[in-house]
Scaffold this active site. Structure first.
Site: not given
Lengths: 428, 426
Positions: A69, A72-73, A144
């Site tokens: 993740h 991805e960012h 998040e």
């Protein structure tokens, strides 16, 4: 380059599958008359892939949770600009997501398809991070993670996974934990990037009114040939039985929420579509609105229309589950387990089975309505590395009542399930 | 690519029943959407909302959820749903049904006509006893409505927007809870809901929208027959009123057991120019390259999300954000600073052009999604044929917006309400 047409008689639909010299699999489904064009560039890399080795490694290595993740960012940021700014020039809507077993970068557009595809192919193949840019992201990702702490639907699901699994990293939040992301640095990101973003481990899926030749010419220009690193990713040894049968948390909710998940043995890629279809059908036979059992729970006020089911499955995990709101989750759970035992003994109703199968067929036809849904079915088929995008509809057509009954007895063990409950805070 | 549209009234125009037919050969589904537009009043909101729950999954022919659901499954997993929403100052009760188009039926069944018959059964021929709804079904549905109202708190973003709405539109129908308050739902009786149901049939403005591959003749005939037989009186005529700006900014903080805060800032405006409103909203905070996203989220990391959305009919722009408790006042300042930047023309032409391109792309996609195209024309349902604009026509208006239009509009926008949902301890 190897090219083949994958066609399906039942629906009259077809798409092209290309194995590009760079190692990338490219799937193109031409949909005339649609204005939207949708592309997804995905890798078989999700939150569960924390232990792996390639042919260059001597032994398996385990990395902190949350790297897929995090990557991805970070890929969304080039050295000098942000990917959203690039898409702004072509009018495309860009996005990305990381799941348990894949990471996907996507865009949809109406004009400028090829320039938008150029942006996508470029930034996913061009990582750029420094210690400083990596540190900066920790703030946003931390926010998040905390945002989901207030989300009872998210919590009830992950609490259930923590109950079901002892070791499998699927039980950890996709974004990782605040502790695990603190351990992520530029070196680790590059290591995971170089391992999982090997084109042999990826698929490009495209749907819409597109020109195949143009796409392949752009791919020839843009794709950086990679050497097949023979990646192997494993999940830790996992006992067959659940870790905890019951978990409870208190949050700001009015009515208790529950998830009831059954720990089933994971299935191979080859079997995954058939097993998912069977699991969905069995869940529907047991307790969807067409069942007498649903009516019983509903009429007694034990469930409301939020009650639903799903099959949660992927690389190394398989959990059929029920969930919803209930004032008496433990009673609902007992009754469901009782219904499973009854059906194991008495079998399912043939008429209801056929009805559910027909309904499933209709839902697949409906999903072919737009390029986004079609591209999504392509990427799922591609990254599965087994079967094709029509495997689901063919599985629906071929499974039998006996298959469903066998599946129930093999994979819905009422003694091996976890009930997760979110209770309202006391005094409120 | 090309949607064909026609609109007609069923019976005289002043009976207030309109049918819009949107067809496109490429679509694989057929959908019927029936909106009952109704005044939004505190006294009746819960009862009308309960009607949506009462009718959505039973009818006289299929009187329980099991037989009804089995019928839907036979129709290739068609679905029927009831819904409750707002249209400016009105409450809307919607029943919609969707199925695969007939050409995909494996045995030549007329799926669309059969689905419409079922949908009409829900609306016109519900399960009744002694000139009211079934008491047993009512009790279950009343609990569903209460649970649905209660469940708002599960999603803190939605909860914050709902609470902010009550303050932004205080004293206006738009500030009334669309499903009524919990206490109103608790006080409902079966007869109250039956009365609300009869009122919807006689007096609500009815907008029927078909969107799909093709409207079969027998379906249009069925709609004509069913809706022209309705006894209509005192038909509701919705009004569109801008929300008046408050004389001073209202600040409200609510404390709950949460780890992260939500902040909703509402701005009001009086000018009416939809393309300019849309471009302003996009430039300010409507896209991932907007001023709010770039500065508040990316550059300063003050919010996990921070975006602007437009409620044009009410003249309101809402900025809603998820923010760390410690950053609330810094985020508020930065959100206002970015508005100031738009007012001063302190943004690039590039951002303006990018925002237009983004909007044009979204408009070109409308015709690809049945629900989006249905909603597009529904939003014009109070407007005359001349005022009704296709997505293609709207693109031209978007292209014509200038930077001066945007800055002038930004100067007319004023802060009205700030609502913060935060944790119990500071």
């Amino acid at each position: 380059m190897k090219k083949e047409i994958i066609a399906n008689e039942r629906t009259g639909e077809k798409y092209t599958r290309v194995l590009h010299d760079s190692g990338l699999e490219i799937l193109i489904w031409k949909m005339e008359d649609h204005s939207v064009r949708h592309a997804i560039f995905g890798t078989r890399y999700g939150s569960v892939n924390t232990t792996f080795k390639t042919k260059d490694d001597e032994d398996f290595v385990t990395v902190p949770n949350g790297i897929a993740h995090y990557l991805e960012h970070k890929l969304f940021e080039n050295e000098d600009t942000d990917v959203f700014d690039l898409y702004a020039k072509t009018g495309a809507f860009g996005n990305a997501y990381t799941s348990f077993d894949k990471t996907c970068y996507l865009f949809s557009c109406t004009d400028n398809f090829i320039p938008s595809l150029r942006i996508l192919l470029d930034f996913v193949q061009k990582p750029y991070f420094t210690e400083e840019t990596v540190r900066k992201e920790q703030g946003i990702i931390g926010q998040e993670i905390r945002m989901y702490d207030d989300n009872p639907n998210w919590r009830v699901f992950f609490n259930m996974l923590e109950g079901i699994y002892h070791e499998n990293p699927v039980k950890i939040d996709i974004a990782g934990t605040e502790e695990s992301i603190a351990k992520i640095n530029a070196d680790l990101l590059y290591r995971c990037y170089n391992t999982f973003y090997d084109l042999h481990n990826m698929t490009l899926a495209i749907a819409g009114d597109v020109d195949e030749e143009e796409i392949l010419a752009l791919c020839d220009e843009m794709l950086i040939p990679s050497e097949n690193k023979e990646l192997i990713s494993i999940v830790p040894e996992e006992p067959d039985t659940v870790a905890k049968k019951y978990c409870e948390q208190k949050l700001e909710v009015a009515v208790p929420l529950f998830n009831l998940g059954f720990k089933a043995a994971p299935v191979s890629n080859e079997d995954s579509v058939r097993c998912e279809v069977l699991s969905d059908i069995v869940l529907a036979l047991l307790a969807d609105e067409t069942s007498d059992f649903y009516k019983k729970l509903y009429d007694e006020g034990l469930i409301n229309s939020t009650f639903s089911s799903e099959t949660f499955s992927g690389d190394g995990f398989f959990v059929p589950l029920f969930g919803g709101e209930s004032r008496e989750p433990e009673k609902v759970s007992e009754l469901i387990c009782g219904e499973i035992r009854r059906c194991m003994k008495e079998g399912f109703d043939k008429e209801q089975f056929e009805m559910i199968r027909k309904s499933y067929y209709g839902s697949i036809i409906r999903s072919l309505n737009n390029p986004e849904a079609v591209a999504t079915s392509l990427i799922n088929a591609g990254l599965r590395r087994a079967g094709d995008a029509f495997s689901v509809i063919e599985a629906v057509a071929s499974v039998t009542l006996e298959d469903a009954e066998k599946f129930l007895s093999e994979r819905f063990d009422p003694d091996n399930c976890t009930l997760s409950v979110i209770m309202p805070r006391e005094g409120e | 690519m090309s949607i064909t549209r026609r609109k007609k009234y069923i019976g005289d125009k002043d009976r207030g029943v309109a049918l819009t037919v949107l067809t496109d050969k490429k679509l694989k589904t057929n959908s019927f959407i029936i909106h009952f537009i109704n005044p939004l009043e505190r006294e009746t909101a819960a009862a009308s909302a309960a009607v949506a729950f009462m009718l959505e999954d039973t009818c006289r022919e299929y009187p329980d959820i099991t037989s009804f659901s089995r019928r839907l499954a036979e129709l290739y997993g068609a679905n029927i749903r009831g819904g409750i929403s707002r249209f400016s100052d009105s409450q809307v009760i919607t029943f919609s049904g969707s199925c695969i188009s007939d050409k995909y039926a494996l045995e030549g069944e007329k799926v669309s006509a059969e689905l419409l018959e079922l949908l009409c059964g829900c609306i016109f021929d519900p399960v009744t006893e002694n000139d009211s709804f079934s008491e047993k079904l009512f009790r279950l549905k009343k609990q569903e409505l209460i649970d649905d109202i209660d469940a708002d708190i599960n999603d803190k973003r939605i909860y914050a927007l709902k609470k902010a709405g009550e303050m932004i539109f205080a004293g206006e129908p738009a500030g009334i809870a669309v499903r009524g308050e919990r206490a109103d739902a608790e006080a409902l009786t079966c007869d109250m809901v039956f009365k609300a149901y009869k009122k919807l049939l006689s007096s609500a403005k009815i907008e029927i929208i078909f969107v799909g591959c093709e409207l079969p003749e027998e379906c249009e005939k069925m709609l004509d027959e069913k809706f022209s037989a309705l006894d209509r009186s005192e038909v509701y005529l919705p009004e569109i009123k801008r929300s008046p700006a408050k004389s001073e900014v209202i600040n409200e903080t609510e404390r709950l057991d949460v780890t992260q805060s939500k902040m909703v800032m509402a701005f009001k405006f009086t000018e009416r120019n939809l393309p300019v409103e849309k471009i302003f909203t996009a430039v300010y905070g409507g896209t991932p390259f907007s001023l709010l996203f770039k500065n508040v989220r990316e550059k300063l990391s003050l919010c996990y999300y921070c975006s602007a959305s437009l409620k044009s009919k009410k003249g309101v722009i809402m900025v809603d954000s998820g923010v760390e408790n410690a950053n609330i006042s810094a985020a508020r300042e930065e959100i206002l600073r970015q508005l100031e930047a738009v007012r001063n023309g302190d943004f690039s032409n590039e951002l303006l052009e990018d925002s237009k391109r983004y909007m044009v792309s979204a408009l070109k996609s409308v015709n690809d999604t049945p629900r989006a195209v249905a909603d597009w024309y529904y939003s014009y349902c109070l407007d005359s044929e001349e005022e009704t604009c296709s997505p293609e026509q709207f693109i031209e208006k978007i292209e014509a917006v200038t930077k001066d239009d945007v800055t002038a509009f930004a100067r007319s926008v004023t802060l009205d309400t700030v609502y913060v949902l935060t944790s119990k301890e500071d």
